[in-house]
Design an enzyme around this catalytic site. Sequence first.
Site, PDB file in Angstrom:
ATOM      1  N   ASP A  49       0.761   2.623   3.771  1.00  0.00           N
ATOM      2  CA  ASP A  49      -0.095   3.704   3.266  1.00  0.00           C
ATOM      3  C   ASP A  49       0.755   4.971   3.100  1.00  0.00           C
ATOM      4  OD1 ASP A  49      -2.223   5.181   2.353  1.00  0.00           O
ATOM      5  OD2 ASP A  49      -3.281   5.269   4.267  1.00  0.00           O
ATOM      6  N   ARG A  90       2.284   8.958  -6.178  1.00  0.00           N
ATOM      7  CA  ARG A  90       1.828  10.243  -6.751  1.00  0.00           C
ATOM      8  C   ARG A  90       2.210  10.427  -8.215  1.00  0.00           C
ATOM      9  NH1 ARG A  90      -1.576  10.359  -2.744  1.00  0.00           N
ATOM     10  NH2 ARG A  90      -0.855  11.265  -0.795  1.00  0.00           N
ATOM     11  N   HIS A 144       1.571   5.212  -2.076  1.00  0.00           N
ATOM     12  CA  HIS A 144       1.147   6.237  -3.033  1.00  0.00           C
ATOM     13  C   HIS A 144       2.411   6.908  -3.550  1.00  0.00           C
ATOM     14  CE1 HIS A 144      -3.110   6.075  -1.706  1.00  0.00           C
ATOM     15  NE2 HIS A 144      -2.576   5.772  -0.532  1.00  0.00           N
ATOM     16  N   ASN A 156      -4.799   6.330  -7.042  1.00  0.00           N
ATOM     17  CA  ASN A 156      -5.399   7.679  -6.942  1.00  0.00           C
ATOM     18  C   ASN A 156      -4.411   8.758  -7.375  1.00  0.00           C
ATOM     19  OD1 ASN A 156      -3.870   7.186  -4.632  1.00  0.00           O
ATOM     20  ND2 ASN A 156      -5.112   8.525  -3.344  1.00  0.00           N
ATOM     21  N   HIS A 197     -10.621   0.510   0.885  1.00  0.00           N
ATOM     22  CA  HIS A 197     -10.504   1.620   1.830  1.00  0.00           C
ATOM     23  C   HIS A 197     -11.914   1.757   2.402  1.00  0.00           C
ATOM     24  CE1 HIS A 197      -9.398   6.029   2.712  1.00  0.00           C
ATOM     25  NE2 HIS A 197     -10.689   5.973   2.935  1.00  0.00           N
ATOM     26  N   HIS A 233       0.831  -1.212   0.000  1.00  0.00           N
ATOM     27  CA  HIS A 233       0.000   0.000   0.000  1.00  0.00           C
ATOM     28  C   HIS A 233       0.866   1.263   0.000  1.00  0.00           C
ATOM     29  CE1 HIS A 233      -4.005   1.841   1.561  1.00  0.00           C
ATOM     30  NE2 HIS A 233      -3.306   2.750   0.917  1.00  0.00           N
ATOM     31  N   ASP A 237      -8.612   2.973  -3.483  1.00  0.00           N
ATOM     32  CA  ASP A 237      -8.053   3.589  -2.277  1.00  0.00           C
ATOM     33  C   ASP A 237      -7.965   5.108  -2.363  1.00  0.00           C
ATOM     34  OD1 ASP A 237      -6.913   3.553   0.326  1.00  0.00           O
ATOM     35  OD2 ASP A 237      -5.037   4.119  -0.621  1.00  0.00           O
ATOM     36  N   HIS A 263       2.848  14.252   0.890  1.00  0.00           N
ATOM     37  CA  HIS A 263       2.278  15.557   0.532  1.00  0.00           C
ATOM     38  C   HIS A 263       3.389  16.584   0.715  1.00  0.00           C
ATOM     39  CE1 HIS A 263      -1.884  14.226   0.312  1.00  0.00           C
ATOM     40  NE2 HIS A 263      -1.737  13.604   1.464  1.00  0.00           N
TER      41      HIS A 263
END
Length: 439
Positions: A320, A81, A79, A111, A195, A77, A168, A324
Amino acid sequence: MFNNLTLTKPEYKNLPVKVLIKNGKIVDPVNGINEIKDIKIIDGVIEEIATKIAVEDDTLVINAEGKYISQGFFDMHVHFRDPGIEQAENIVSGSNAAMAGGFTGVAMMPNTEPCIDNKFLFNDLVSRSKDFLVDCHPIPAITVGRKGEKITEMAELVETGALGFTDDGSGVQSSESSRRALEYSKMFDVPIMVHAQDTSFEPGVMNEGFYSTLLGMAGISNLTEDLMISRDIHIAEYTGGKLHIQHISTKKGVELVRDAKKRGLKVTAEVTPHHFSLTDEKVTTFSTDFKMAPPLRAEDDLKAVLEGLKDGTIDAIATDHAPHTPEKKNVEFDFAPFGVIGLETSFAAGNSNLVKKGILTIESLIEKMAVNPRKILKLDYDLIKVGNKANLTIFDTETEFVVDRFKMKSLSRNTAFNGETLFGKVYHTINNGKIFSAE
Ligand SMILES: [Zn+2]
């Protein structure tokens, strides 16, 4: 704005032809091995595993005395980006963070912008990462555009190499879409990774409970998660589909999964290091490093999660990893995006907060960080044997360090563990004929 991106280079090196790892303790829960051995690697492939292997000329010798060797960790899991928000992370910087954390494989959430919901975007990520040390597996969306309605071309995506599906970032709100997805998952024997969050409730920013009342912040109740887990278990039972609960965080959620497993349903679950280490009390600092979805929960939930890890209800540890940029995160709590990074602290958090506290053994930590994620995604998980590609992580469990957000490979800085003292260091990560070594 894109300076970081253009500077990002893969930080692995090619393995020399001959490598000998000396005196490391092999932890291999798949074959029940926990003993000191040497491992000889030729051309990236394990040539020999024995108690004393002689050093030949032109060999890179890695002294692993006092250290452990396991199969490379796998994070199901993350991200990265990529595409779309590459200034926060991209497939190169994300892979660097993964290697530094001891991971040789990751499952990347869809996502992104645009969303990974078709084979062209899927193949683009696969081709851009094909020479990497880290095996990067895109997990495409369950529904087109992650809108929760029309199911993606699952047959075509499975044929292209998709290991599972997830929306997710959001939960699939439509029960009809969830049912269709789980029916397909049975047909193709791949997990639907969920999710679990019912968004028909009023939106919140932190766990609903004592601290949200104290701070006067909008709460996200356990109910938002429990209802979705319950619904999806019912649908999995009805359809015979394969369900994987992502980032489980509630007491009731753990109980529901435990019960589903007892009844023989195909249900698995993962938990993040922040959910097995921290509670919502952290939000009293107002730091947005403690804002994520699901939110940090209460003490009772944390206890239930630890119990779930211990008794096998929770199969896997997944970070996860949700980068950011500081520009996005350094705002008032209410306005910050949800998510924290985790690849570079996952092992140390597990070692410090689970192994050292007697919740898990080192073998069971490796099972949850490396073996079970591969099992759930139907990847080969019996990795440490002669003739196999060397896919290894070399680490210790005793090195003490203070987490420093500025000493990370990730392009983002939003860790929930900044300033915490943790134990355990990853020294080398080896896969695909490549090696990453920590400074
Ligand atoms: Zn999520």
